[in-house]
Scaffold this motif. Structure first.
Motif, PDB file in Angstrom:
ATOM      1  N   THR A 209      41.546  87.433 112.617  1.00 34.25           N
ATOM      2  CA  THR A 209      41.555  86.156 113.723  1.00 34.25           C
ATOM      3  C   THR A 209      40.781  85.867 114.946  1.00 34.25           C
ATOM      4  O   THR A 209      40.939  86.506 115.935  1.00 34.25           O
TER       5      THR A 209
ATOM      6  N   SER B  25      46.432  83.072 109.137  1.00 34.67           N
ATOM      7  CA  SER B  25      47.405  83.132 109.151  1.00 34.67           C
ATOM      8  C   SER B  25      48.295  82.387 108.054  1.00 34.67           C
ATOM      9  O   SER B  25      47.739  81.728 107.429  1.00 34.67           O
TER      10      SER B  25
ATOM     11  N   PRO C 250      46.024  89.160 109.944  1.00 36.12           N
ATOM     12  CA  PRO C 250      46.329  87.832 110.986  1.00 36.12           C
ATOM     13  C   PRO C 250      45.161  88.393 112.289  1.00 36.12           C
ATOM     14  O   PRO C 250      45.136  87.754 112.922  1.00 36.12           O
TER      15      PRO C 250
END
Length: 115
Positions: free
Chosen positions: A90, A114, A87
């Protein structure tokens, strides 16, 4: 004028993979270096990886051993293979090219990791 066109971003689950590509349209001069930077919301833009026209590569500490940058078959093109995404990866990923007088940036492509 140099134009950079990025592609390959998207939504992926943790542990998954994506490959980004960037093609630079260049006339009449050589690019010395091409690479990828990323910027997450509220964060500074940071180096992900870059590669010189001699093939020397450089990686950000957080992506070493997970991401691989390479040159493409087409002139002035690069790929970024991203494996084992987490994550924290990102961000908006930007392609950058270094010419004899200027640095050039693409518009960016969103990568979201995600579940």
């Amino acid at each position: 004028q140099v134009q950079l066109v990025e592609s390959g971003g998207g939504l992926v689950q943790p542990g998954g993979s994506l490959r980004l590509s960037c093609v630079a349209s260049v006339d009449h001069f050589t690019l010395y270096n091409m690479g990828w930077y990323r910027q997450a919301p509220g964060e500074q833009r940071e180096l992900v990886a870059d590669i010189t026209n001699g093939g020397h590569t450089n990686y950000g500490d957080s992506v070493k051993d997970r991401f691989t940058i390479s040159t493409g078959n087409a002139k002035n093109s690069i790929y970024l293979q991203m494996n084992n995404l987490i994550p924290e990866d990102t961000a908006v990923y930007y392609c950058r090219a270094v010419g004899p007088r200027n640095n050039y940036w693409g518009k960016g492509t969103q990568v979201t990791v995600s579940s």
